[in-house]
Design a protein around this motif. Sequence first.
Motif, PDB file in Angstrom:
ATOM      1  N   GLN A 132      29.546  46.926  33.335  1.00  0.00           N
ATOM      2  CA  GLN A 132      28.488  45.970  33.050  1.00  0.00           C
ATOM      3  C   GLN A 132      27.467  46.627  32.124  1.00  0.00           C
ATOM      4  OE1 GLN A 132      26.785  44.473  36.653  1.00  0.00           O
ATOM      5  NE2 GLN A 132      25.282  43.206  35.631  1.00  0.00           N
ATOM      6  N   LYS A 140      37.108  38.905  38.373  1.00  0.00           N
ATOM      7  CA  LYS A 140      36.319  39.243  39.553  1.00  0.00           C
ATOM      8  C   LYS A 140      37.173  40.108  40.462  1.00  0.00           C
ATOM      9  CE  LYS A 140      33.546  37.230  43.261  1.00  0.00           C
ATOM     10  NZ  LYS A 140      33.082  35.964  43.912  1.00  0.00           N
ATOM     11  N   SER A 143      34.933  45.135  43.853  1.00  0.00           N
ATOM     12  CA  SER A 143      33.614  45.780  43.780  1.00  0.00           C
ATOM     13  C   SER A 143      32.783  45.150  42.668  1.00  0.00           C
ATOM     14  CB  SER A 143      33.752  47.277  43.487  1.00  0.00           C
ATOM     15  OG  SER A 143      34.669  47.885  44.361  1.00  0.00           O
ATOM     16  N   LYS A 144      31.487  45.368  42.726  1.00  0.00           N
ATOM     17  CA  LYS A 144      30.649  45.005  41.604  1.00  0.00           C
ATOM     18  C   LYS A 144      31.027  45.883  40.416  1.00  0.00           C
ATOM     19  CE  LYS A 144      26.634  43.649  44.375  1.00  0.00           C
ATOM     20  NZ  LYS A 144      25.200  43.927  44.672  1.00  0.00           N
TER      21      LYS A 144
END
Length: 431
Positions: A132, A140, A143-144
């Motif tokens: 990110q 998706k 985990s983030k």
Amino acid sequence: RQSTARTNASGLSWLGGAWLHMSPPARRGRLLTARSVFLFALLWAVSSWTLILKALPPAPPNPVRPQQNRVGARSLEADAKQQDLPVPTTSYIYPLHATKGTHHAYLYIGSPPQRQTLIVDTGSRLTAFPCQPHCPNCGKHTSKQFHLDKSSSYEVMSCSSCLLSKTNSCYNEKCEIEQSYTEGSSWKAFEVKDKVWLGNEDENTSVQEHHSHAVPFAFGCQVAEEGLFKEQYADGIIGLSMYTQTLAGTFHQYNSIPHESFSLCFNKVGGYLALGGAVQNHMAPMQFTPFAKKNTWYYSVTVNSVYVGSHKLPGVFMQYMNDFKGTIVDSGTTDTFLPVKIAKPFVKAWEGISGRTYSNNLQLYTYEELRKLPTITFELVGGLRWEVEPLNYMEDVSDNTRLSLAPFHGKRGFISRMYVNEPKGAVLGSN
């Protein structure tokens, strides 16, 4: 299924020897359908790469603190005397968990560390996951996304210092990487270096270990994903092939582990990843077989015989098992792929024993019908017998985490994950 192996990575030069071990009777299952637990270890021992498969001990020891140094990759000139060398052991042991057909490890990255769940793959060389805010259209995952700007220790590799890609693969002053896989998935990324270390589900313990042991490691910050990589449970992948910029190579270079080696232990629901050697206290003595190919990045072995039940396929067909890249041992491919040129004798023997039509489509079986299916055995150089039992290559679509087959009533759906359609050579996947 996840099939993350057989990449387009280029070959490398190596010095030394390479061996494959497995403890008899070695029984492997699909990443989620393995019946027994095996230790898959790649060991560096006195200028040699060693690949080891063994039975997992009852419980692993606690982590310790290793040392030592490494300089480049080695060659694959096998010497039988290396079988007598002592095998390094390690106490750096970290859990794996199996979900959605693949085994995953937890990698903690950055300062402060952020956790990513990554496929362990001996069939590729690169480690990569979405970052990110650079991958808004990535899938998706569990985990983030790793947030690059929240780490105070990251470094974006400039075009003059690329470690994973060539200097002519640069865009906007970043080293670009892209990787494609034979089942159709792919990703693109740029090179980043940051502090990494393996860990477990306990984030507090893992963060403490990260603070003590993390070293700078080059990986790909993904900006695009396609195919299975966009849909998969895992955030990304850890490439473990024979290459200088892998976890084992980097950790050894920074004196964090005593040998440039790792071990993968699989069962249906989890296992272990050990760094720096093999797990101690094994259930069977070590056995070895030389790697089949020189100057390669992948782990290839020679298959002398294939048995369907007690029926041995004609020896003339073994040339196709060892063609091209040969028979590759690949932890990132959930299924096993045999050469299409042995399909006729293989299917004939299987159907003669089972009384069923061989298919990779969903089929219904009673308990008694399933029990009649033959074990598939691969005999490697040195006499190793790699046995794949029916519950390992037949995926139970109702419950593929079952460690053993208990009697059941009626019929259940099963899919054979032993494919006989590989154009050249073979791939021994995690089943």
